[in-house]
Design a protein around this motif. Structure first.
Motif, short mmCIF file in Angstrom:
data_model
loop_
_atom_site.label_atom_id
_atom_site.label_comp_id
_atom_site.label_asym_id
_atom_site.label_seq_id
_atom_site.Cartn_x
_atom_site.Cartn_y
_atom_site.Cartn_z
N ILE A 97 0.85 -1.20 0.00
CA ILE A 97 0.00 0.00 0.00
C ILE A 97 0.88 1.25 0.00
N MET A 98 0.58 2.16 -0.93
CA MET A 98 1.29 3.43 -1.02
C MET A 98 0.36 4.58 -0.65
N VAL A 99 0.90 5.55 0.09
CA VAL A 99 0.24 6.83 0.29
C VAL A 99 1.07 7.84 -0.49
N HIS A 100 0.40 8.56 -1.40
CA HIS A 100 1.08 9.42 -2.36
C HIS A 100 0.63 10.88 -2.20
N ILE A 101 1.62 11.75 -2.00
CA ILE A 101 1.35 13.18 -1.89
C ILE A 101 2.18 13.94 -2.92
N ALA A 102 1.88 15.20 -3.10
CA ALA A 102 2.59 16.04 -4.08
C ALA A 102 3.38 17.12 -3.36
N CYS A 103 4.28 16.69 -2.47
CA CYS A 103 5.07 17.64 -1.68
C CYS A 103 6.56 17.31 -1.77
N GLY A 104 7.00 16.78 -2.90
CA GLY A 104 8.38 16.33 -3.04
C GLY A 104 9.41 17.38 -2.72
N ASN A 107 9.78 19.73 2.42
CA ASN A 107 10.11 18.79 3.47
C ASN A 107 9.24 18.95 4.71
N ALA A 108 9.06 20.17 5.20
CA ALA A 108 8.28 20.36 6.43
C ALA A 108 6.84 19.87 6.26
N GLU A 109 6.23 20.17 5.12
CA GLU A 109 4.86 19.72 4.88
C GLU A 109 4.80 18.20 4.74
N SER A 110 5.76 17.61 4.05
CA SER A 110 5.80 16.15 3.89
C SER A 110 5.93 15.44 5.23
N VAL A 111 6.88 15.89 6.03
CA VAL A 111 7.10 15.27 7.34
C VAL A 111 5.87 15.42 8.21
N ALA A 112 5.28 16.61 8.25
CA ALA A 112 4.08 16.84 9.06
C ALA A 112 2.94 15.94 8.61
N PHE A 113 2.72 15.83 7.30
CA PHE A 113 1.65 14.99 6.76
C PHE A 113 1.83 13.54 7.23
N PHE A 114 3.00 12.98 7.00
CA PHE A 114 3.20 11.57 7.35
C PHE A 114 3.24 11.35 8.86
N ASP A 115 3.80 12.28 9.62
CA ASP A 115 3.75 12.15 11.08
C ASP A 115 2.30 12.09 11.56
N LYS A 116 1.46 12.93 10.98
CA LYS A 116 0.06 13.00 11.42
C LYS A 116 -0.74 11.76 11.04
N ILE A 127 5.93 5.34 0.79
CA ILE A 127 5.64 6.77 0.61
C ILE A 127 5.86 7.11 -0.86
N GLY A 128 4.85 7.71 -1.48
CA GLY A 128 4.97 8.21 -2.84
C GLY A 128 4.98 9.73 -2.82
N GLN A 129 5.84 10.34 -3.62
CA GLN A 129 5.95 11.80 -3.67
C GLN A 129 6.01 12.26 -5.13
N SER A 130 5.17 13.19 -5.50
CA SER A 130 5.33 13.91 -6.76
C SER A 130 6.15 15.15 -6.45
N TYR A 131 7.00 15.53 -7.38
CA TYR A 131 7.84 16.70 -7.21
C TYR A 131 7.62 17.64 -8.38
N TYR A 132 7.17 18.84 -8.07
CA TYR A 132 6.96 19.87 -9.08
C TYR A 132 7.89 21.04 -8.80
N PRO A 133 9.07 21.06 -9.42
CA PRO A 133 10.03 22.14 -9.13
C PRO A 133 9.57 23.49 -9.63
#
Length: 133
Positions: A97-104, A107-116, A127-133
């Motif tokens: 099972i993957m949980v995928h967010i778009a916060c590649g 870092n602070a938002e990614s860590v907070a999301f997964f901690d919560k 953990i899946g991450q999309s990265y939009y530079p």
């Protein structure tokens, strides 16, 4: 799209535990159907780019810094994720099972999301991450 996580129109009148039950049954039935058709997935992503939540408005989350600094709406969203994850496990406990967010790049938002979600007992493997530079 993290900015478009609308409720499917056929579910628009579902709320609370009725929505949670529908997320579970739909996910479970879909995975079982794949398995029965001979196309068992190796991995299931529960939601796509869900850093702002999913199935709005029940599972909506605040954006950006608000997500880091707040627990607002996180419980309702986490229940929906727990339902989806449990449904996959019930269909086949060996599916990843993957949980995928778009916060590649956030870092602070990614860590907070997964901690919560981890602190709310959401079960996942990757953990899946999309990265939009």
């Amino acid at each position: 799209d993290p900015g478009k996580q609308f409720t499917p129109s056929v579910w628009k009148d579902l709320h609370g535990s009725a929505m949670e039950g529908r997320v579970y049954s739909y996910t479970n039935e879909t995975i079982k159907r794949f398995i029965n058709e001979g196309v068992r997935p190796n991995m299931v992503q529960v939601g796509n780019e869900i850093n702002n939540g999913m199935i709005w408005p029940q599972g909506i989350l605040p954006e950006g810094r608000k997500k880091v600094d707040s627990d607002e709406e996180m419980e309702s969203f986490s229940v929906l994720l727990r339902c989806a994850s449990a449904a996959v496990r019930a269909a086949d406990p060996d599916i990843t099972i993957m949980v995928h967010i778009a916060c590649g790049g956030q870092n602070a938002e990614s860590v907070a999301f997964f901690d919560k979600i981890i602190s709310r007992d959401v079960k996942f493997d990757v953990i899946g991450q999309s990265y939009y530079p």
